[in-house]
Scaffold this motif. Structure first.
Motif, PDB file in Angstrom:
ATOM      1  N   ILE A   1      20.026  20.753  -6.005  1.00 40.75           N
ATOM      2  CA  ILE A   1      18.733  21.446  -5.995  1.00 40.75           C
ATOM      3  C   ILE A   1      18.092  20.639  -7.387  1.00 40.75           C
ATOM      4  CG2 ILE A   1      17.343  23.420  -6.122  1.00 40.75           C
ATOM      5  CD1 ILE A   1      19.470  24.730  -4.870  1.00 40.75           C
ATOM      6  N   GLY A   2      18.643  20.581  -8.373  1.00 36.37           N
ATOM      7  CA  GLY A   2      18.098  19.882  -9.734  1.00 36.37           C
ATOM      8  C   GLY A   2      17.745  18.482  -9.177  1.00 36.37           C
ATOM      9  N   LEU A   3      18.428  17.781  -8.348  1.00 35.54           N
ATOM     10  CA  LEU A   3      18.305  16.411  -8.093  1.00 35.54           C
ATOM     11  C   LEU A   3      16.689  16.496  -7.248  1.00 35.54           C
ATOM     12  CD1 LEU A   3      18.963  13.545  -8.073  1.00 35.54           C
ATOM     13  CD2 LEU A   3      20.410  13.845  -5.924  1.00 35.54           C
ATOM     14  N   CYS A   4      16.674  17.617  -6.320  1.00 33.10           N
ATOM     15  CA  CYS A   4      15.461  17.662  -5.645  1.00 33.10           C
ATOM     16  C   CYS A   4      14.456  17.841  -6.401  1.00 33.10           C
ATOM     17  CB  CYS A   4      15.436  18.759  -4.697  1.00 33.10           C
ATOM     18  SG  CYS A   4      16.653  18.417  -3.265  1.00 33.10           S
ATOM     19  N   ILE A   5      14.439  18.735  -7.667  1.00 33.45           N
ATOM     20  CA  ILE A   5      13.383  18.878  -8.434  1.00 33.45           C
ATOM     21  C   ILE A   5      12.980  17.521  -9.164  1.00 33.45           C
ATOM     22  CG2 ILE A   5      12.578  20.135 -10.575  1.00 33.45           C
ATOM     23  CD1 ILE A   5      14.379  22.265  -9.740  1.00 33.45           C
ATOM     24  N   LEU A   6      13.932  16.991  -9.763  1.00 38.21           N
ATOM     25  CA  LEU A   6      13.631  15.665 -10.669  1.00 38.21           C
ATOM     26  C   LEU A   6      12.905  14.296  -9.717  1.00 38.21           C
ATOM     27  CD1 LEU A   6      16.793  15.281 -12.556  1.00 38.21           C
ATOM     28  CD2 LEU A   6      14.783  16.052 -13.380  1.00 38.21           C
ATOM     29  N   THR A   7      13.571  14.351  -8.316  1.00 39.41           N
ATOM     30  CA  THR A   7      12.812  13.201  -7.620  1.00 39.41           C
ATOM     31  C   THR A   7      11.518  13.772  -7.439  1.00 39.41           C
ATOM     32  OG1 THR A   7      13.975  14.213  -5.626  1.00 39.41           O
ATOM     33  CG2 THR A   7      15.133  12.475  -6.753  1.00 39.41           C
ATOM     34  N   THR A   8      11.423  14.854  -6.847  1.00 40.81           N
ATOM     35  CA  THR A   8      10.006  15.341  -6.651  1.00 40.81           C
ATOM     36  C   THR A   8       8.914  15.155  -7.718  1.00 40.81           C
ATOM     37  OG1 THR A   8      10.902  16.869  -5.004  1.00 40.81           O
ATOM     38  CG2 THR A   8       8.339  17.411  -5.421  1.00 40.81           C
ATOM     39  N   ILE A   9       9.383  15.549  -8.929  1.00 41.46           N
ATOM     40  CA  ILE A   9       8.523  15.481  -9.841  1.00 41.46           C
ATOM     41  C   ILE A   9       8.174  13.896 -10.271  1.00 41.46           C
ATOM     42  CG2 ILE A   9       8.274  15.514 -12.408  1.00 41.46           C
ATOM     43  CD1 ILE A   9       9.759  18.246 -12.231  1.00 41.46           C
TER      44      ILE A   9
ATOM     45  N   SER B   1      -4.681  22.153   2.618  1.00 40.61           N
ATOM     46  CA  SER B   1      -5.124  20.908   1.840  1.00 40.61           C
ATOM     47  C   SER B   1      -5.304  19.837   2.702  1.00 40.61           C
ATOM     48  CB  SER B   1      -4.166  20.465   0.765  1.00 40.61           C
ATOM     49  OG  SER B   1      -4.748  19.274   0.207  1.00 40.61           O
ATOM     50  N   GLU B   2      -4.743  19.804   3.704  1.00 41.23           N
ATOM     51  CA  GLU B   2      -4.962  18.622   4.876  1.00 41.23           C
ATOM     52  C   GLU B   2      -5.608  18.958   5.898  1.00 41.23           C
ATOM     53  OE1 GLU B   2      -3.594  15.539   4.374  1.00 41.23           O
ATOM     54  OE2 GLU B   2      -2.473  16.170   2.529  1.00 41.23           O
ATOM     55  N   LYS B   3      -5.835  20.131   6.205  1.00 43.12           N
ATOM     56  CA  LYS B   3      -6.638  20.489   7.534  1.00 43.12           C
ATOM     57  C   LYS B   3      -8.001  21.036   7.190  1.00 43.12           C
ATOM     58  CE  LYS B   3      -4.839  21.888  11.133  1.00 43.12           C
ATOM     59  NZ  LYS B   3      -3.989  22.823  12.292  1.00 43.12           N
ATOM     60  N   THR B   4      -8.235  21.553   6.118  1.00 44.32           N
ATOM     61  CA  THR B   4      -9.481  22.222   5.520  1.00 44.32           C
ATOM     62  C   THR B   4      -9.818  21.605   4.337  1.00 44.32           C
ATOM     63  OG1 THR B   4      -8.696  24.017   4.208  1.00 44.32           O
ATOM     64  CG2 THR B   4      -8.734  24.420   6.460  1.00 44.32           C
TER      65      THR B   4
ATOM     66  N   SER C   1       0.926  -1.196  -0.074  1.00 41.59           N
ATOM     67  CA  SER C   1       0.053   0.119  -0.107  1.00 41.59           C
ATOM     68  C   SER C   1       1.086   1.104   0.113  1.00 41.59           C
ATOM     69  CB  SER C   1      -0.992   0.102   1.306  1.00 41.59           C
ATOM     70  OG  SER C   1      -0.120   0.124   2.249  1.00 41.59           O
ATOM     71  N   PHE C   2       1.971   1.043  -0.267  1.00 41.94           N
ATOM     72  CA  PHE C   2       3.271   2.329  -0.194  1.00 41.94           C
ATOM     73  C   PHE C   2       2.652   3.331  -1.236  1.00 41.94           C
ATOM     74  CE2 PHE C   2       6.844   4.692  -1.473  1.00 41.94           C
ATOM     75  CZ  PHE C   2       7.453   5.259  -0.256  1.00 41.94           C
ATOM     76  N   ARG C   3       2.638   4.820  -0.761  1.00 38.05           N
ATOM     77  CA  ARG C   3       2.481   5.848  -1.758  1.00 38.05           C
ATOM     78  C   ARG C   3       3.451   6.860  -1.501  1.00 38.05           C
ATOM     79  NH1 ARG C   3      -0.882   4.983  -6.091  1.00 38.05           N
ATOM     80  NH2 ARG C   3      -1.551   7.156  -5.764  1.00 38.05           N
ATOM     81  N   VAL C   4       3.908   7.498  -2.421  1.00 41.65           N
ATOM     82  CA  VAL C   4       4.872   8.702  -2.299  1.00 41.65           C
ATOM     83  C   VAL C   4       4.266   9.800  -1.434  1.00 41.65           C
ATOM     84  CG1 VAL C   4       6.056  10.313  -3.328  1.00 41.65           C
ATOM     85  CG2 VAL C   4       6.285   8.105  -4.308  1.00 41.65           C
ATOM     86  N   ARG C   5       4.625  10.338  -0.686  1.00 39.78           N
ATOM     87  CA  ARG C   5       4.150  11.353   0.292  1.00 39.78           C
ATOM     88  C   ARG C   5       5.128  12.640   0.113  1.00 39.78           C
ATOM     89  NH1 ARG C   5      -0.137  10.628   3.488  1.00 39.78           N
ATOM     90  NH2 ARG C   5       0.199  12.518   4.456  1.00 39.78           N
ATOM     91  N   VAL C   6       4.685  13.882  -0.054  1.00 40.94           N
ATOM     92  CA  VAL C   6       5.407  15.152  -0.201  1.00 40.94           C
ATOM     93  C   VAL C   6       5.458  15.356   1.307  1.00 40.94           C
ATOM     94  CG1 VAL C   6       3.501  16.737  -0.359  1.00 40.94           C
ATOM     95  CG2 VAL C   6       5.998  17.103  -1.270  1.00 40.94           C
TER      96      VAL C   6
ATOM     97  N   PRO D   1      -8.525  20.957  -1.697  1.00 36.30           N
ATOM     98  CA  PRO D   1      -8.202  19.615  -1.465  1.00 36.30           C
ATOM     99  C   PRO D   1      -7.388  19.146  -2.477  1.00 36.30           C
ATOM    100  CG  PRO D   1     -10.580  20.018  -2.103  1.00 36.30           C
ATOM    101  CD  PRO D   1     -10.264  21.453  -1.636  1.00 36.30           C
ATOM    102  N   LEU D   2      -6.302  19.083  -2.411  1.00 38.31           N
ATOM    103  CA  LEU D   2      -5.467  18.563  -3.416  1.00 38.31           C
ATOM    104  C   LEU D   2      -4.754  16.944  -3.267  1.00 38.31           C
ATOM    105  CD1 LEU D   2      -3.273  21.970  -3.724  1.00 38.31           C
ATOM    106  CD2 LEU D   2      -4.949  21.096  -5.328  1.00 38.31           C
ATOM    107  N   PRO D   3      -4.574  16.270  -4.285  1.00 38.94           N
ATOM    108  CA  PRO D   3      -3.822  15.014  -4.058  1.00 38.94           C
ATOM    109  C   PRO D   3      -2.504  15.041  -3.902  1.00 38.94           C
ATOM    110  CG  PRO D   3      -4.440  15.443  -6.197  1.00 38.94           C
ATOM    111  CD  PRO D   3      -5.233  16.579  -5.779  1.00 38.94           C
ATOM    112  N   ASP D   4      -1.848  13.980  -3.531  1.00 38.34           N
ATOM    113  CA  ASP D   4      -0.324  14.170  -3.325  1.00 38.34           C
ATOM    114  C   ASP D   4       0.338  14.274  -4.392  1.00 38.34           C
ATOM    115  OD1 ASP D   4      -0.740  13.430  -0.389  1.00 38.34           O
ATOM    116  OD2 ASP D   4      -0.784  11.289  -1.072  1.00 38.34           O
ATOM    117  N   GLY D   5      -0.038  14.022  -5.655  1.00 35.65           N
ATOM    118  CA  GLY D   5       0.431  14.267  -7.089  1.00 35.65           C
ATOM    119  C   GLY D   5       0.603  15.728  -7.027  1.00 35.65           C
ATOM    120  N   ALA D   6      -0.513  16.563  -6.882  1.00 35.29           N
ATOM    121  CA  ALA D   6      -0.236  17.933  -7.001  1.00 35.29           C
ATOM    122  C   ALA D   6       0.685  18.681  -6.134  1.00 35.29           C
ATOM    123  CB  ALA D   6      -1.805  18.612  -6.887  1.00 35.29           C
ATOM    124  N   LEU D   7       0.592  18.012  -5.041  1.00 38.08           N
ATOM    125  CA  LEU D   7       1.364  18.679  -3.781  1.00 38.08           C
ATOM    126  C   LEU D   7       2.874  18.391  -4.252  1.00 38.08           C
ATOM    127  CD1 LEU D   7      -0.478  17.762  -0.551  1.00 38.08           C
ATOM    128  CD2 LEU D   7      -0.579  19.976  -1.788  1.00 38.08           C
ATOM    129  N   CYS D   8       3.279  17.176  -4.756  1.00 32.71           N
ATOM    130  CA  CYS D   8       4.662  16.946  -5.266  1.00 32.71           C
ATOM    131  C   CYS D   8       4.980  18.109  -6.271  1.00 32.71           C
ATOM    132  CB  CYS D   8       4.542  15.568  -5.730  1.00 32.71           C
ATOM    133  SG  CYS D   8       4.732  14.531  -4.509  1.00 32.71           S
TER     134      CYS D   8
END
Length: 274
Positions: A162-170, A112-115, A35-40, A119-126
């Motif tokens: 920083i570029g690596l952070c962008i690539l892995t987040t996308i 997104s999480e508290k109200t 059930s693992f899912r990527v979380r931002v 409401p945004l999905p995890d993908g949009a938050l990434c």
């Protein structure tokens, strides 16, 4: 030109968030790989849910404090000169803009999480997180402060991280079930934080390479050979940090897996071997 506190403060923020992301991804995957899912972002367990959103508060409040330091303290409130932005402190304005992007990211995720307002999905938050990293990337790539010589080399490595952070987040948004991508995202953020620390201690602290010194607002080396030795030292420092983070991550994963029922992980390995 930067300073020791100007690198340590954001470095601390990135390092704490990165380490927490690494550990949380490992715990979630070892607990239930199917059930693992990527979380931002990752909630903090325990305390009857009172600390659930601690990571988001750290990002929003920590980024805001650093934002205020860059915009108000470092500029001594001299924001405008003759009706225009003070050109002496353009680098502080740029740093403040970068930090503001992470503050906005933290606030958007909290909404997104508290109200139910946003409401945004995890993908949009990434993708929103990737936008904040992209703003940071372009800040350092097109910096108004011209980084030359040894200082420029350290900031070039920072831009690559920083570029690596962008690539892995996308990638996390595009492949939301991938544990390696989620883990790589946390590792890249932690490495960015560690490199901020390394830059602070090397260029503005006690680890300045032989033959180089801080003169005024510039890092000056006595000769081209001294500058090359400093760059080679930076390569070794980066390699050491990567090796340290990977070794620490492997040890942490072994501990997380030993604390969980990881029979499903072994079964998946057997299935792949078959």
């Amino acid at each position: 030109m930067g300073s020791f506190p100007g690198h340590v403060l954001p470095g601390t923020l990135f390092l704490v968030i990165g380490v927490w992301h690494i550990w949380s991804a490992m715990v979630r995957y070892s607990s239930n790989p199917k059930s693992f899912r990527v979380r931002v972002w990752n909630p903090v367990p325990g305390f009857n849910g009172k600390l659930k959103y601690l990571e988001l508060y750290v990002i929003a409040i920590g980024g805001f404090i650093d934002f205020c330091i860059e915009l108000f303290y470092s500029t001594h409130l001299k924001l405008f000169v003759h009706g225009i932005l003070n050109p002496t402190h353009m680098n502080n304005f740029e740093h403040a803009g970068m930090l503001l992007m992470f503050v906005i990211f933290g606030l958007i995720v909290l909404l997104s999480e508290k109200t139910s307002l946003l409401p945004l999905p995890d993908g949009a938050l990434c993708f929103i997180a990737a936008t904040a990293f992209a703003a940071e990337y372009f800040l350092f790539f097109f910096h108004s402060t011209t980084h030359k010589g040894l200082e420029g080399y350290y900031h070039l490595i920072l831009v690559l991280l920083i570029g690596l952070c962008i690539l892995t987040t996308i990638a996390g948004a595009l492949i939301p079930t991938s544990f390696p991508i989620d883990l790589a995202s946390g590792i890249s953020v932690a490495l960015q934080g560690l490199w901020f620390y390394q830059t602070a201690f090397t260029l503005y602290g006690p680890m300045m390479p032989d033959g180089c010194q801080l003169k005024g607002d510039n890092i000056m080396c006595r000769s081209a050979d001294s500058e090359i030795r400093g760059e080679l030292l930076a390569n070794f420092q980066l390699f050491s940090l990567i090796l340290f983070v990977l070794a620490a991550s492997a040890g942490a994963y072994g501990f997380a897996a030993s604390e969980a029922d990881h029979s499903e992980i072994r079964n998946s390995h057997v299935a792949l071997d078959d």
